[in-house]
Write a protein that holds these residues in place. Structure first.
Motif, short mmCIF file in Angstrom:
data_model
loop_
_atom_site.label_atom_id
_atom_site.label_comp_id
_atom_site.label_asym_id
_atom_site.label_seq_id
_atom_site.Cartn_x
_atom_site.Cartn_y
_atom_site.Cartn_z
N SER A 14 0.79 -1.11 0.03
CA SER A 14 -0.04 -0.06 0.14
C SER A 14 0.85 1.11 0.03
O SER A 14 0.23 2.11 -0.75
CB SER A 14 -1.02 0.03 1.27
N CYS A 26 -5.26 -0.05 -3.38
CA CYS A 26 -4.24 -0.51 -2.37
C CYS A 26 -4.00 1.00 -1.47
O CYS A 26 -3.20 0.83 -0.59
CB CYS A 26 -3.02 -0.62 -3.16
N VAL A 29 -5.56 0.46 2.94
CA VAL A 29 -6.20 -1.03 3.17
C VAL A 29 -6.19 -1.25 4.65
O VAL A 29 -5.17 -1.33 5.44
CB VAL A 29 -5.03 -2.09 2.40
N GLN A 34 -10.44 -5.45 1.37
CA GLN A 34 -9.63 -4.22 0.61
C GLN A 34 -8.27 -4.99 0.34
O GLN A 34 -7.44 -4.58 -0.68
CB GLN A 34 -9.25 -3.14 1.53
N SER A 35 -7.68 -5.89 1.23
CA SER A 35 -6.53 -6.49 0.89
C SER A 35 -6.70 -7.52 -0.20
O SER A 35 -5.65 -7.55 -0.97
CB SER A 35 -6.29 -7.45 2.14
N CYS A 38 -6.60 -5.23 -3.35
CA CYS A 38 -5.29 -4.74 -3.66
C CYS A 38 -4.47 -5.65 -4.29
O CYS A 38 -3.71 -5.57 -5.12
CB CYS A 38 -4.66 -4.19 -2.13
#
Length: 133
Positions: A14, A26, A29, A34-35, A38
């Motif tokens: 990130s 990213c 996060v 979200q991870s 990303c």
């Protein structure tokens, strides 16, 4: 423990993405979802950059050996063979790295995407260095 290592990796990724002007998945996060997004974004970006590095290398070969058709053809054939072998090695390495995750899970896919992105970034750098003296 594995979750903590994953979180550290995502934070590093990130931070690397934060220097870009455009917003990416990213940025900021904070959640698993979200991870995962990303990791998928990083894989797509790395694969796009790998294709560009490969295409640029092919063009450098064509330019460098413009008057030597046989050498151009032979070198491109060697590069194609090397690329196929590299893809097999990348996939084998990523199978090892993702062994602890349950296939089909989001965690598995994120780990796979991260592995492919890292390997693709390394390969892009290598391809960009070929013929650059």
């Amino acid at each position: 423990m594995r979750s903590m290592a994953w979180l550290v990796l995502m934070t590093v990724v990130s931070g690397a993405q934060a220097g870009e002007e455009e917003s990416t998945p990213c940025d900021n996060v904070d959640t698993d979802q979200q991870s995962y997004a990303c990791a998928a974004f990083n894989k797509q970006t790395a694969e796009r950059e790998l294709k560009a590095a490969y295409d640029d290398l092919i063009q450098r070969i064509r330019d460098q050996y413009a008057d030597e058709g046989d050498q151009t053809t032979a070198l491109i054939a060697r590069l194609d063979a090397a690329e196929q072998l590299w893809t097999q090695l990348r996939d084998a390495d990523c199978k090892v790295e993702t062994y602890a995750e349950k296939p089909g899970s989001k965690a598995f896919q994120a780990a796979w995407d991260t592995c492919v992105a890292q390997r693709s970034d390394d390969r892009s750098e290598y391809l960009q260095a070929i013929g650059q003296q």
